[in-house]
Design an enzyme around this catalytic site. Structure first.
Site, PDB file in Angstrom:
ATOM      1  N   ASP A  48      10.025 -16.645 -17.056  1.00 36.77           N
ATOM      2  CA  ASP A  48       9.103 -17.056 -15.786  1.00 36.77           C
ATOM      3  C   ASP A  48       8.816 -18.182 -15.864  1.00 36.77           C
ATOM      4  OD1 ASP A  48       9.676 -14.367 -15.056  1.00 36.77           O
ATOM      5  OD2 ASP A  48       7.541 -13.547 -15.378  1.00 36.77           O
ATOM      6  N   LYS A  66       2.935 -18.403 -19.927  1.00 35.45           N
ATOM      7  CA  LYS A  66       3.318 -17.031 -19.916  1.00 35.45           C
ATOM      8  C   LYS A  66       3.188 -16.500 -21.563  1.00 35.45           C
ATOM      9  CE  LYS A  66       5.594 -13.204 -18.152  1.00 35.45           C
ATOM     10  NZ  LYS A  66       5.530 -12.797 -16.939  1.00 35.45           N
ATOM     11  N   GLY A  87      13.850 -18.508  -1.870  1.00 37.38           N
ATOM     12  CA  GLY A  87      15.356 -19.196  -1.522  1.00 37.38           C
ATOM     13  C   GLY A  87      15.136 -20.453  -0.611  1.00 37.38           C
ATOM     14  N   GLY A 124       5.686 -10.383  -7.175  1.00 38.33           N
ATOM     15  CA  GLY A 124       5.773 -11.773  -6.795  1.00 38.33           C
ATOM     16  C   GLY A 124       4.870 -12.474  -7.501  1.00 38.33           C
ATOM     17  N   LYS A 125       4.419 -12.197  -8.639  1.00 41.60           N
ATOM     18  CA  LYS A 125       3.576 -13.001  -9.750  1.00 41.60           C
ATOM     19  C   LYS A 125       4.299 -14.396  -9.938  1.00 41.60           C
ATOM     20  CE  LYS A 125       3.151 -10.038 -13.276  1.00 41.60           C
ATOM     21  NZ  LYS A 125       3.952  -9.110 -12.667  1.00 41.60           N
TER      22      LYS A 125
HETATM   23  N1  ADP Z   1       8.079 -14.522  -1.470  1.00 48.70           N
HETATM   24  C1  ADP Z   1       9.168 -14.427  -2.254  1.00 48.70           C
HETATM   25  N2  ADP Z   1      10.304 -14.901  -1.925  1.00 48.70           N
HETATM   26  C2  ADP Z   1      11.380 -14.984  -2.322  1.00 48.70           C
HETATM   27  N3  ADP Z   1      11.628 -14.113  -3.378  1.00 48.70           N
HETATM   28  C3  ADP Z   1      10.577 -13.471  -3.892  1.00 48.70           C
HETATM   29  C4  ADP Z   1       9.416 -13.505  -3.376  1.00 48.70           C
HETATM   30  N4  ADP Z   1       8.646 -12.633  -3.769  1.00 48.70           N
HETATM   31  C5  ADP Z   1       9.210 -12.079  -4.760  1.00 48.70           C
HETATM   32  N5  ADP Z   1      10.479 -12.513  -4.892  1.00 48.70           N
HETATM   33  C6  ADP Z   1      11.819 -11.980  -5.732  1.00 48.70           C
HETATM   34  O1  ADP Z   1      11.460 -10.563  -6.035  1.00 48.70           O
HETATM   35  C7  ADP Z   1      11.552 -10.581  -7.570  1.00 48.70           C
HETATM   36  C8  ADP Z   1      10.281 -10.363  -8.187  1.00 48.70           C
HETATM   37  O2  ADP Z   1       9.681 -11.314  -7.860  1.00 48.70           O
HETATM   38  P1  ADP Z   1       8.770 -12.109  -9.102  1.00 48.70           P
HETATM   39  O3  ADP Z   1       7.717 -13.289  -8.593  1.00 48.70           O
HETATM   40  O4  ADP Z   1       9.616 -12.238 -10.261  1.00 48.70           O
HETATM   41  O5  ADP Z   1       7.745 -10.726  -9.475  1.00 48.70           O
HETATM   42  P2  ADP Z   1       6.728 -10.468 -10.871  1.00 48.70           P
HETATM   43  O6  ADP Z   1       6.767 -11.928 -11.481  1.00 48.70           O
HETATM   44  O7  ADP Z   1       5.517  -9.908 -10.148  1.00 48.70           O
HETATM   45  O8  ADP Z   1       7.532  -9.574 -11.589  1.00 48.70           O
HETATM   46  C9  ADP Z   1      12.303 -11.715  -7.776  1.00 48.70           C
HETATM   47  O9  ADP Z   1      13.751 -11.811  -7.876  1.00 48.70           O
HETATM   48  C10 ADP Z   1      11.878 -12.852  -6.710  1.00 48.70           C
HETATM   49  O10 ADP Z   1      12.657 -14.044  -6.788  1.00 48.70           O
HETATM   50 MG    MG Z   2       6.928 -12.640 -13.426  1.00 52.90          MG
END
Ligand code: ADP
Ligand code: MG
Length: 245
Positions: A52, A39, A213, A16-17
């Site tokens: 990202d 990024k 979402g 969730g970064k």
């Molecule tokens: N709090 C959240 N609400 C909705 N979707 C999330 C949340 N945290 C993570 N996700 C979903 O999980 C996946 C990984 O999150 P992401 O933020 O891209 O992680 P990271 O950047 O650490 O790789 C994505 O598909 C993202 O949309």
């Molecule tokens: Mg990411």
């Protein structure tokens, strides 16, 4: 006033970064801050695909500066992705120069790493931590924000990251839970008190697991982030509400 510079790292990949970076950006924009999101090394996306920073811009839905320095198509650590693609590695100095330039014209610069803290960006094994150190060597106040998972396993990766930061003299501003479950289990609940203890830094937010979402992302970000991050979330209250019996 000098810009706040936050390196956003995680206890792993897919924690969730990006969503957290977007939430911190949205809350800061709401508070009237000029925000930039960088990024340094984007992996796993082709030339015409959104990275990202594009996801951050989409979620924030308000004016902010976004920048990507290197992009490698394969979903691998940046050093391996760079080597396999034949494209140049990203050096800490190049990342730091980009941060410094953004810090000149913004109040908050968010830098999202790839994977966790010690993932390599080049053949010398330099990492996001080296990028943050390079920024600090320029006299700029870079700090680290750690995005952690909620449940079982997060305490170990959190303390490993906190120790690695301490060993490098990099300040950990706090921890944000990237995806707080709708139905938290025992480990999730206990971790609310244990994460800040383990990290040696405060809990600064918990994003609901469906944050990306949701309709009004900015309102959600405000409600899920501590005042330190321009939100209205109360860690003590949240921890107390979810404390197991
Ligand atoms: N709090 C959240 N609400 C909705 N979707 C999330 C949340 N945290 C993570 N996700 C979903 O999980 C996946 C990984 O999150 P992401 O933020 O891209 O992680 P990271 O950047 O650490 O790789 C994505 O598909 C993202 O949309
Ligand atoms: Mg990411």
């Amino acid at each position: 006033m000098s810009a706040r510079i936050l390196f956003v790292t995680g206890t792993g990949t897919e924690v969730g970064k990006t969503v957290t970076t977007a939430a911190v950006a949205a809350a800061a924009v709401r508070a009237g801050r000029r925000v930039a999101v960088l990024k340094p090394g984007q992996t796993g996306v082709g030339p015409d695909e959104p990275g990202d920073v594009h996801e951050v811009a989409r979620l924030v839905g308000a004016p902010l500066t976004t920048r990507e320095l290197m992009r490698y198509p394969e979903p691998l650590a940046p050093d391996t992705a760079a080597r396999r693609s034949g494209r140049p590695y990203l050096s800490p100095d190049r990342a730091a120069a980009a941060v410094a330039e953004l810090a000149d014209a913004h109040d908050l610069v968010l830098v999202e790493g790839a994977g966790g803290l010690l993932v390599r960006y080049d053949e010398e094994g330099r990492t996001l931590a080296d990028q943050a150190a390079a920024v600090r060597e320029l006299g700029l106040p870079a700090e680290v924000l750690l995005v952690a998972t909620a449940g079982l396993g997060t305490l170990n990766t959190t303390v490993l990251t906190a120790e690695a930061l301490a060993a490098r003299g990099l300040p950990l501003l706090g921890v944000v839970i990237g995806a707080w479950p709708d139905s938290p289990g025992l480990a999730d609940r206990c971790n609310l008190a244990d994460l800040p203890k383990t990290a040696g830094a405060p809990l600064l937010g918990a994003l609901p697991e469906r944050a990306a979402g949701a309709g009004d992302f900015t309102a959600l970000a405000y409600a899920a982030l501590a005042p330190e991050l321009h939100g209205g979330w109360d860690a003590a209250e949240f921890t107390a509400v979810h404390a197991p019996a």
